[in-house]
Design an enzyme around this catalytic site. Structure first.
Site, PDB file in Angstrom:
ATOM      1  N   ASP A   1       3.206  -3.689   6.630  1.00 37.63           N
ATOM      2  CA  ASP A   1       2.196  -2.740   5.761  1.00 37.63           C
ATOM      3  C   ASP A   1       1.709  -1.486   6.384  1.00 37.63           C
ATOM      4  O   ASP A   1       2.009  -1.507   7.708  1.00 37.63           O
ATOM      5  CB  ASP A   1       0.950  -3.693   5.612  1.00 37.63           C
ATOM      6  CG  ASP A   1       0.820  -4.682   4.613  1.00 37.63           C
ATOM      7  OD1 ASP A   1       2.213  -5.122   3.907  1.00 37.63           O
ATOM      8  OD2 ASP A   1      -0.122  -5.245   4.190  1.00 37.63           O
TER       9      ASP A   1
ATOM     10  N   HIS B   1       2.302  -4.970  10.878  1.00 38.22           N
ATOM     11  CA  HIS B   1       2.157  -3.602  10.361  1.00 38.22           C
ATOM     12  C   HIS B   1       2.992  -2.515  11.062  1.00 38.22           C
ATOM     13  O   HIS B   1       3.055  -2.790  12.408  1.00 38.22           O
ATOM     14  CB  HIS B   1       0.596  -3.113  10.501  1.00 38.22           C
ATOM     15  CG  HIS B   1      -0.301  -3.775   9.788  1.00 38.22           C
ATOM     16  ND1 HIS B   1      -0.978  -5.171   9.998  1.00 38.22           N
ATOM     17  CD2 HIS B   1      -0.976  -3.351   8.660  1.00 38.22           C
ATOM     18  CE1 HIS B   1      -1.697  -5.691   8.913  1.00 38.22           C
ATOM     19  NE2 HIS B   1      -1.929  -4.705   8.013  1.00 38.22           N
TER      20      HIS B   1
HETATM   21 ZN    ZN Z   1      -3.070  -1.787   4.924  1.00 39.31          ZN
END
Ligand code: ZN
Length: 286
Positions: A94, A240
């Site tokens: 992400d 992430h």
């Molecule tokens: Zn996010």
């Protein structure tokens, strides 16, 4: 909405086929409770404290459901891959693309011959289109993580939500050459307005099975433990490439965590796939 943040060239909203919205049983219950409270007020006005109390309670319950990222109370939500995925698992990445981290993530994925799903932020994709193109060229999937990744997203009404998601849909479709089919809410937080908007755009909500909190952790060991402990078939793993926390030496934690994660998956005979491959019932490629 800042119009400067929107893509300059309008393309087809690039949605997959719209889905029919069907309120969840929880939403139906909340609606029935509102109707019941209104009817009670008409029949017995002196009962207003009970009616008001039950309406407030239902609103609190709806809010709580939206603040629970893995909840399916407000509508369908992929927290694991479907059963037909068998021994496959999905890595979702992400908040990118990020010019410092994403290229290294792509190299690591190549090294382990793994396919991943990148939930990209529209504004960042506009800033670094070559990274989105590289993600697609190297066999991964690009999905929608909103245009601006505002932390107030879950407080938005349906029109603002639609604009935010549709803008990212246009941005990412234009750059990646194909429309996203999944949406992940910023921080996983949402409200009852989201599912009808996603249905209209043909998108599916995805959250995760396990996450390592790699945007705020202090060391890679703790992140790896959270991801590896109990790692199993059909898991959706969240890390992430954007907003990546760094260790004491300044190295992004995600780059330290991916190799042990890849090795653990291989030891457990799990194969990496993308969310959209599972949506289509395919076997492996995005
Ligand atoms: Zn996010």
């Amino acid at each position: 909405m800042n119009s400067a943040s929107l893509p300059s060239t309008r393309v087809t909203p690039a949605s997959a086929t719209a889905r029919r919205w069907k309120p969840s049983p929880f939403m139906c219950g909340a609606a029935a409770l509102h109707a019941g409270a209104a009817a009670a007020l008409v029949a017995q006005p002196h009962a207003w404290p009970w009616a008001a109390g039950s309406v407030v309670a239902s609103h609190l319950a709806l809010t709580a459901a939206g603040l629970w990222p893995r909840s399916a109370l407000l509508g369908p939500n992929w927290t694991r891959l479907p059963e037909h995925a068998g021994q496959r698992i999905a890595l979702t990445i992400d908040d990118g693309p990020d010019p410092e981290v994403t290229p290294h993530v792509l190299d690591l994925l190549d090294r382990f011959d793994a396919r991943a799903t990148f939930f990209c932020i529209g504004e960042l994709a506009q800033r670094y289109p070559h990274l989105v193109e590289a993600i697609v060229a190297r066999g991964h999937a690009v999905e929608n993580h909103s245009q601006r990744h505002r932390h107030t997203f879950s407080l938005s009404g349906p029109l603002v939500m639609k604009r935010e998601i549709e803008a990212a849909q246009r941005t990412l479709s234009e750059i990646a050459g194909m429309p996203p089919r999944f949406f992940r809410a910023p921080a996983g937080l949402r409200n009852p307005f989201l599912e009808p908007v996603l249905c209209g755009l043909g998108l599916h909500l995805a959250s995760w099975t396990r996450r390592g909190f790699d945007t705020c952790a202090k060391d890679a060991g703790a992140v790896a433990y959270r991801l590896l402990d109990g790692l199993a078939a059909r898991d959706i793993v969240l890390v992430h490439d954007g907003h990546a926390a760094r260790d004491a030496r300044g190295k992004p934690l995600v780059l330290e965590v991916l190799p042990p994660l890849m090795r653990a998956a291989a030891e457990r005979e799990l194969q990496w796939t993308t969310l959209r491959a599972c949506l289509d019932g395919e076997s492996g490629q995005p």
